[in-house]
Design an enzyme around this catalytic site. Structure first.
Site, PDB file in Angstrom:
ATOM      1  N   GLY A 154      37.646  18.763  21.690  1.00 43.39           N
ATOM      2  CA  GLY A 154      38.208  19.279  20.435  1.00 43.39           C
ATOM      3  C   GLY A 154      38.433  20.779  20.510  1.00 43.39           C
ATOM      4  O   GLY A 154      38.171  21.508  19.557  1.00 43.39           O
ATOM      5  N   SER A 205      41.283  22.500  20.835  1.00 44.36           N
ATOM      6  CA  SER A 205      42.619  23.011  20.512  1.00 44.36           C
ATOM      7  C   SER A 205      42.669  23.825  19.225  1.00 44.36           C
ATOM      8  O   SER A 205      43.622  24.564  18.986  1.00 44.36           O
ATOM      9  CB  SER A 205      43.613  21.850  20.418  1.00 44.36           C
ATOM     10  OG  SER A 205      43.165  20.886  19.487  1.00 44.36           O
ATOM     11  N   TYR A 261      28.774  10.749   8.384  1.00 43.53           N
ATOM     12  CA  TYR A 261      28.811  12.025   9.116  1.00 43.53           C
ATOM     13  C   TYR A 261      27.397  12.558   9.366  1.00 43.53           C
ATOM     14  O   TYR A 261      27.057  12.960  10.486  1.00 43.53           O
ATOM     15  CB  TYR A 261      29.637  13.020   8.305  1.00 43.53           C
ATOM     16  CG  TYR A 261      29.837  14.374   8.923  1.00 43.53           C
ATOM     17  CD1 TYR A 261      30.802  14.577   9.912  1.00 43.53           C
ATOM     18  CD2 TYR A 261      29.087  15.477   8.514  1.00 43.53           C
ATOM     19  CE1 TYR A 261      31.009  15.838  10.463  1.00 43.53           C
ATOM     20  CE2 TYR A 261      29.282  16.729   9.061  1.00 43.53           C
ATOM     21  CZ  TYR A 261      30.248  16.905  10.033  1.00 43.53           C
ATOM     22  OH  TYR A 261      30.446  18.158  10.577  1.00 43.53           O
ATOM     23  N   ALA A 313      24.630  10.909   9.463  1.00 47.71           N
ATOM     24  CA  ALA A 313      23.944  10.037  10.437  1.00 47.71           C
ATOM     25  C   ALA A 313      24.401  10.381  11.856  1.00 47.71           C
ATOM     26  O   ALA A 313      23.583  10.456  12.783  1.00 47.71           O
ATOM     27  CB  ALA A 313      24.228   8.571  10.128  1.00 47.71           C
ATOM     28  N   ILE A 366      31.955  26.473   7.810  1.00 50.07           N
ATOM     29  CA  ILE A 366      32.726  27.371   8.684  1.00 50.07           C
ATOM     30  C   ILE A 366      34.207  27.177   8.324  1.00 50.07           C
ATOM     31  O   ILE A 366      34.655  26.041   8.121  1.00 50.07           O
ATOM     32  CB  ILE A 366      32.525  27.000  10.176  1.00 50.07           C
ATOM     33  CG1 ILE A 366      31.018  26.922  10.550  1.00 50.07           C
ATOM     34  CG2 ILE A 366      33.269  27.972  11.091  1.00 50.07           C
ATOM     35  CD1 ILE A 366      30.224  28.198  10.457  1.00 50.07           C
TER      36      ILE A 366
HETATM   37  P1  NAP Z   1      38.775  20.623  13.237  1.00 53.64           P
HETATM   38  O1  NAP Z   1      39.315  21.951  12.845  1.00 53.64           O
HETATM   39  O2  NAP Z   1      39.109  19.422  12.412  1.00 53.64           O
HETATM   40  O3  NAP Z   1      39.186  20.357  14.789  1.00 53.64           O
HETATM   41  C1  NAP Z   1      38.837  19.162  15.378  1.00 53.64           C
HETATM   42  C2  NAP Z   1      39.164  19.191  16.859  1.00 53.64           C
HETATM   43  O4  NAP Z   1      38.668  17.961  17.427  1.00 53.64           O
HETATM   44  C3  NAP Z   1      40.649  19.213  17.168  1.00 53.64           C
HETATM   45  O5  NAP Z   1      40.837  19.897  18.394  1.00 53.64           O
HETATM   46  C4  NAP Z   1      40.990  17.736  17.348  1.00 53.64           C
HETATM   47  O6  NAP Z   1      42.164  17.503  18.151  1.00 53.64           O
HETATM   48  C5  NAP Z   1      39.744  17.262  18.060  1.00 53.64           C
HETATM   49  N1  NAP Z   1      39.483  15.824  17.913  1.00 53.64           N
HETATM   50  C6  NAP Z   1      39.476  15.079  16.793  1.00 53.64           C
HETATM   51  N2  NAP Z   1      39.198  13.794  17.064  1.00 53.64           N
HETATM   52  C7  NAP Z   1      39.020  13.723  18.411  1.00 53.64           C
HETATM   53  C8  NAP Z   1      38.747  12.679  19.324  1.00 53.64           C
HETATM   54  N3  NAP Z   1      38.593  11.427  18.889  1.00 53.64           N
HETATM   55  N4  NAP Z   1      38.641  12.961  20.646  1.00 53.64           N
HETATM   56  C9  NAP Z   1      38.824  14.211  21.098  1.00 53.64           C
HETATM   57  N5  NAP Z   1      39.095  15.261  20.289  1.00 53.64           N
HETATM   58  C10 NAP Z   1      39.190  15.019  18.965  1.00 53.64           C
HETATM   59  O7  NAP Z   1      37.170  20.663  13.301  1.00 53.64           O
HETATM   60  P2  NAP Z   1      36.155  21.901  13.136  1.00 53.64           P
HETATM   61  O8  NAP Z   1      35.978  22.185  11.701  1.00 53.64           O
HETATM   62  O9  NAP Z   1      36.531  22.986  14.081  1.00 53.64           O
HETATM   63  O10 NAP Z   1      34.796  21.200  13.610  1.00 53.64           O
HETATM   64  C11 NAP Z   1      34.412  21.154  14.975  1.00 53.64           C
HETATM   65  C12 NAP Z   1      33.040  20.514  15.077  1.00 53.64           C
HETATM   66  O11 NAP Z   1      32.111  21.266  14.306  1.00 53.64           O
HETATM   67  C13 NAP Z   1      32.981  19.081  14.531  1.00 53.64           C
HETATM   68  O12 NAP Z   1      32.121  18.303  15.314  1.00 53.64           O
HETATM   69  C14 NAP Z   1      32.402  19.261  13.146  1.00 53.64           C
HETATM   70  O13 NAP Z   1      31.749  18.114  12.699  1.00 53.64           O
HETATM   71  C15 NAP Z   1      31.444  20.406  13.394  1.00 53.64           C
HETATM   72  N6  NAP Z   1      31.111  21.165  12.186  1.00 53.64           N
HETATM   73  C16 NAP Z   1      32.080  21.797  11.487  1.00 53.64           C
HETATM   74  C17 NAP Z   1      31.733  22.505  10.343  1.00 53.64           C
HETATM   75  C18 NAP Z   1      32.752  23.269   9.538  1.00 53.64           C
HETATM   76  O14 NAP Z   1      32.367  23.806   8.488  1.00 53.64           O
HETATM   77  N7  NAP Z   1      33.999  23.352   9.961  1.00 53.64           N
HETATM   78  C19 NAP Z   1      30.401  22.548   9.919  1.00 53.64           C
HETATM   79  C20 NAP Z   1      29.443  21.865  10.666  1.00 53.64           C
HETATM   80  C21 NAP Z   1      29.801  21.180  11.807  1.00 53.64           C
HETATM   81  P3  NAP Z   1      43.627  17.172  17.444  1.00 53.64           P
HETATM   82  O15 NAP Z   1      44.005  18.407  16.684  1.00 53.64           O
HETATM   83  O16 NAP Z   1      44.515  16.873  18.592  1.00 53.64           O
HETATM   84  O17 NAP Z   1      43.378  16.010  16.530  1.00 53.64           O
END
Ligand code: NAP
Length: 247
Positions: free
Chosen positions: A14, A16, A157, A159, A190
């Site tokens: 993930g 990108s 989520y 879990a 974030i």
């Molecule tokens: P995001 O902006 O939604 O980006 C998700 C990334 O994961 C994208 O690069 C997406 O690629 C890729 N992705 C989605 N499904 C996938 C799959 N099945 N296989 C491979 N790649 C996949 O997410 P984010 O907010 O940066 O979050 C990143 C991580 O941090 C996640 O695990 C999330 O649960 C965790 N997190 C986030 C927050 C927050 O506040 N943002 C807080 C706590 C934890 P495409 O664009 O090609 O779909």
């Protein structure tokens, strides 16, 4: 602080956009070559790869759905062939399908577990022999404070994210003696595409002692530190980065 990652190769799932991109950038700034995975948005992945290349490191994007065992295995094999080594794995790919329990469908639950938890397992299983043989490596799992505190509407989520914490400690117990550390990062709110609906939400902001959401770059810096030789004594740990929300 020089984190000394030049000559190493990192896989970031993930990578990108959002937190994953910021992790790639923090590692690339330290001279680490980057292989990142994405799921569907090839244009965004191309743009990310081009920006990361500006740091003078090798960068390659791979379309790989981590929940599919064979795709994860082929991606790791292709990366090993292309880069010659794998030193770092950051399991960051994650999705949400938020609903209260009584409205949550079976697939809302299983899709989230499959991508967030099983996907991380697939990636770890494939880099495990490479890192164990090298007697060196860093594995970082991006969990969430939702996995520590629970959250209404996120039974699937939370879990998956709590599961990642158990997985982190078990992997650390298996691999630390062979030179591979495994840690989890638990972010709070974030600013990314995943949370854009909360950026102006007063209730959310007032629940964070620091009174703002975090930036992906703040998470990237922590991940890069955990990947560095300076963090060799940290393993099996869960580090919150949440502006104090879960303290
Ligand atoms: P995001 O902006 O939604 O980006 C998700 C990334 O994961 C994208 O690069 C997406 O690629 C890729 N992705 C989605 N499904 C996938 C799959 N099945 N296989 C491979 N790649 C996949 O997410 P984010 O907010 O940066 O979050 C990143 C991580 O941090 C996640 O695990 C999330 O649960 C965790 N997190 C986030 C927050 C927050 O506040 N943002 C807080 C706590 C934890 P495409 O664009 O090609 O779909």
């Amino acid at each position: 602080m020089n984190l000394n990652l030049s000559g190493q190769t990192a896989i970031v799932t993930g990578g990108s956009r959002g937190i994953g991109y910021a992790v790639c950038e923090a590692l690339a700034k330290e001279g680490c070559d980057i292989a990142f995975l994405y799921a569907s948005n090839a244009q965004k992945a191309e743009e990310a790869a081009a920006s990361l290349s500006a740091y003078g490191v090798r960068v390659k994007a791979y379309c790989c759905h981590v929940e599919h065992e064979e795709e994860a295995a082929s991606a790791v094999q292709a990366i090993k062939e292309a880069f010659g080594r794998i030193d770092i794995l950051v399991n960051n790919a994650g999705i949400t399908r938020d609903k209260l329990v009584n409205g949550m469908k079976e697939t809302d639950f299983s899709d989230v577990i499959d991508v967030n938890l099983k996907g991380a397992f697939h990636m770890i299983r494939n880099v495990y022999p490479i890192m164990a043989r090298a007697r060196a490596g860093r594995i970082i799992n991006i969990s969430s404070i939702s996995g520590l505190m629970g959250n209404a509407g996120q039974v699937n989520y939370s879990a998956s994210k709590a599961g990642m914490i158990g997985m982190t400690k078990s992997v650390a117990k298996e691999l630390t003696a062979r030179g591979v550390t495994c840690n989890a990062i638990a972010p709070g709110f974030i600013v990314t595409d995943m949370t854009e609906k909360f950026t102006e939400n007063e209730a959310v902001l007032s629940s964070i002692p620091v009174k703002r959401m975090g930036t992906p770059e703040e998470v990237g810096a922590l991940a890069a530190y955990l990947c560095s030789p300076m963090a060799a004594f940290i393993t099996g740990e869960v580090i919150r980065i949440d502006g104090g929300m879960a303290m």
